[in-house]
Design a protein around this motif. Sequence first.
Motif, mmCIF file in Angstrom:
data_model
loop_
_atom_site.group_PDB
_atom_site.id
_atom_site.type_symbol
_atom_site.label_atom_id
_atom_site.label_comp_id
_atom_site.label_asym_id
_atom_site.label_seq_id
_atom_site.Cartn_x
_atom_site.Cartn_y
_atom_site.Cartn_z
ATOM 1 N N LEU A 162 -7.850 4.261 5.966
ATOM 2 C CA LEU A 162 -8.526 3.896 4.716
ATOM 3 C C LEU A 162 -8.409 5.003 3.680
ATOM 4 O O LEU A 162 -8.199 4.746 2.490
ATOM 5 C CB LEU A 162 -10.013 3.602 4.986
ATOM 6 N N SER A 163 -8.518 6.245 4.142
ATOM 7 C CA SER A 163 -8.504 7.382 3.213
ATOM 8 C C SER A 163 -7.131 7.608 2.582
ATOM 9 O O SER A 163 -7.033 8.154 1.489
ATOM 10 C CB SER A 163 -8.965 8.656 3.929
ATOM 11 N N ILE A 164 -6.068 7.190 3.261
ATOM 12 C CA ILE A 164 -4.717 7.405 2.713
ATOM 13 C C ILE A 164 -4.171 6.146 2.041
ATOM 14 O O ILE A 164 -3.003 6.068 1.687
ATOM 15 C CB ILE A 164 -3.731 7.874 3.807
ATOM 16 N N GLY A 165 -5.048 5.147 1.891
ATOM 17 C CA GLY A 165 -4.647 3.941 1.173
ATOM 18 C C GLY A 165 -3.783 3.004 1.972
ATOM 19 O O GLY A 165 -2.891 2.340 1.420
ATOM 20 N N TYR A 166 -4.018 2.902 3.273
ATOM 21 C CA TYR A 166 -3.228 2.006 4.134
ATOM 22 C C TYR A 166 -3.451 0.547 3.743
ATOM 23 O O TYR A 166 -4.577 0.113 3.523
ATOM 24 C CB TYR A 166 -3.615 2.208 5.596
ATOM 25 N N ILE A 167 -2.353 -0.213 3.641
ATOM 26 C CA ILE A 167 -2.418 -1.633 3.296
ATOM 27 C C ILE A 167 -1.924 -2.442 4.490
ATOM 28 O O ILE A 167 -0.816 -2.229 4.987
ATOM 29 C CB ILE A 167 -1.547 -1.940 2.054
ATOM 30 N N ASP A 168 -2.750 -3.391 4.943
ATOM 31 C CA ASP A 168 -2.432 -4.166 6.153
ATOM 32 C C ASP A 168 -1.147 -4.971 6.041
ATOM 33 O O ASP A 168 -0.364 -5.048 6.981
ATOM 34 C CB ASP A 168 -3.590 -5.103 6.496
ATOM 35 N N ASP A 169 -0.938 -5.617 4.893
ATOM 36 C CA ASP A 169 0.185 -6.549 4.772
ATOM 37 C C ASP A 169 1.425 -5.930 4.137
ATOM 38 O O ASP A 169 2.276 -6.638 3.611
ATOM 39 C CB ASP A 169 -0.236 -7.780 3.966
ATOM 40 N N VAL A 170 1.536 -4.596 4.176
ATOM 41 C CA VAL A 170 2.704 -3.944 3.600
ATOM 42 C C VAL A 170 3.950 -4.287 4.424
ATOM 43 O O VAL A 170 3.895 -4.370 5.651
ATOM 44 C CB VAL A 170 2.494 -2.412 3.538
ATOM 45 N N LYS A 171 5.080 -4.508 3.745
ATOM 46 C CA LYS A 171 6.302 -4.915 4.435
ATOM 47 C C LYS A 171 7.262 -3.758 4.689
ATOM 48 O O LYS A 171 8.138 -3.853 5.533
ATOM 49 C CB LYS A 171 7.009 -6.005 3.623
ATOM 50 N N LEU A 172 7.103 -2.681 3.960
ATOM 51 C CA LEU A 172 8.013 -1.546 4.108
ATOM 52 C C LEU A 172 7.219 -0.321 4.537
ATOM 53 O O LEU A 172 6.263 0.066 3.863
ATOM 54 C CB LEU A 172 8.728 -1.270 2.778
ATOM 55 N N PHE A 173 7.575 0.267 5.656
ATOM 56 C CA PHE A 173 6.850 1.446 6.121
ATOM 57 C C PHE A 173 7.753 2.316 6.987
ATOM 58 O O PHE A 173 8.790 1.868 7.491
ATOM 59 C CB PHE A 173 5.606 1.044 6.919
ATOM 60 N N VAL A 174 7.359 3.565 7.136
ATOM 61 C CA VAL A 174 8.033 4.503 8.032
ATOM 62 C C VAL A 174 7.016 4.924 9.086
ATOM 63 O O VAL A 174 5.914 5.373 8.749
ATOM 64 C CB VAL A 174 8.543 5.754 7.275
#
Length: 339
Positions: free
Chosen positions: A72-84
């Motif tokens: 939550l503190s780093i702005g994580y988005i559940d439905d993001v499609k691109l990640f490392v």
Amino acid sequence: MKETEGNVSMAEKLLGIKSGDLEKALCNQTRVTRSERIRSPVNVRQAADNRDALARALYGIVFNFIVHSTNLSIGYIDDVKLFVGVLDIFGFECFKMNSFEQLCINFTNERLQQFFNSFVFKLEEQLYEREGIPWDALDFPDNQDSVDLLAGKKEGVFAMLDEECIVPNGSDQGFCNKLIKQHKGHRRFDEIKTKPTWFVIKHFAGPVSYCTDSFLDKNRDQLSMDLLECVGNSSNEFVAELFRKDPKFAESFVKEEDKKTKKKKYTVSSEFKDQLSSLMDVVDLTEPHFIRCIKPNPQNVPDLFDRKGVTEQLRYGGVLQVVQVSRAGYPVRINHQEC
């Protein structure tokens, strides 16, 4: 309990539990009948198991809270499609005494090895098709039978362990006997006749002997209702809410008349398999890159090469299997310019 009074008092203070209540919850078991609640003392081993189960539950629940809060503190988005993502796995384990923990760890490595084999297989397939080279896909090593032996729905090792935890008078010895009866002759399974409570799994990275002592207790790892009520009624709102809102324990705090469905019984192995399956679903959608770290010696000193230790790391880390996969096809590849 006199010799541990100080430790118990400190735990009660930190958890917001009334003095004496934690000791009662650890050392007693309450049975509920239609007309009354009967509290009876447990033996030393059961009390120790209750203590360990509470410690593991606290660790797990706080760990999940920290991860969630960090996201939550780093702005994580559940439905993001691109990640490392970085997956740091615990390597294959084989000790003189291997128990339930090593079985879970090595099962994880089997699944990841299977993913790695499949990934390399696809790369090789694309290369051969691009170059127009005939090859036989059956030459590639496969550990599907090992994964099925462990995770099969009805006859897998974990499924049979869960079943043994449910049946009346289930025991570690009974679990081992049923495994041997069911899987005798399987190319990935073996028994040790001189050790009746042991069995052998021939993993992709090598055979491992497992001792089934305490398998059932470790797999159940359930908090008693006494302990759940104890922490759930904590004066520390943070502690109480952690347990009351956790999916694993939340239903225990719902009144019987308000329960809509029968409570699902969690076991460590079933929870572990579900989490691993979710992880693999994510990994399967990624474009992976692999890094293998090899320690030259256990002392962590320069200019010292421990040949045996390095070889074991190569074997247990799946590096030797990588060579096996490469050799199954055309290992020597020369550019046209080099001909």
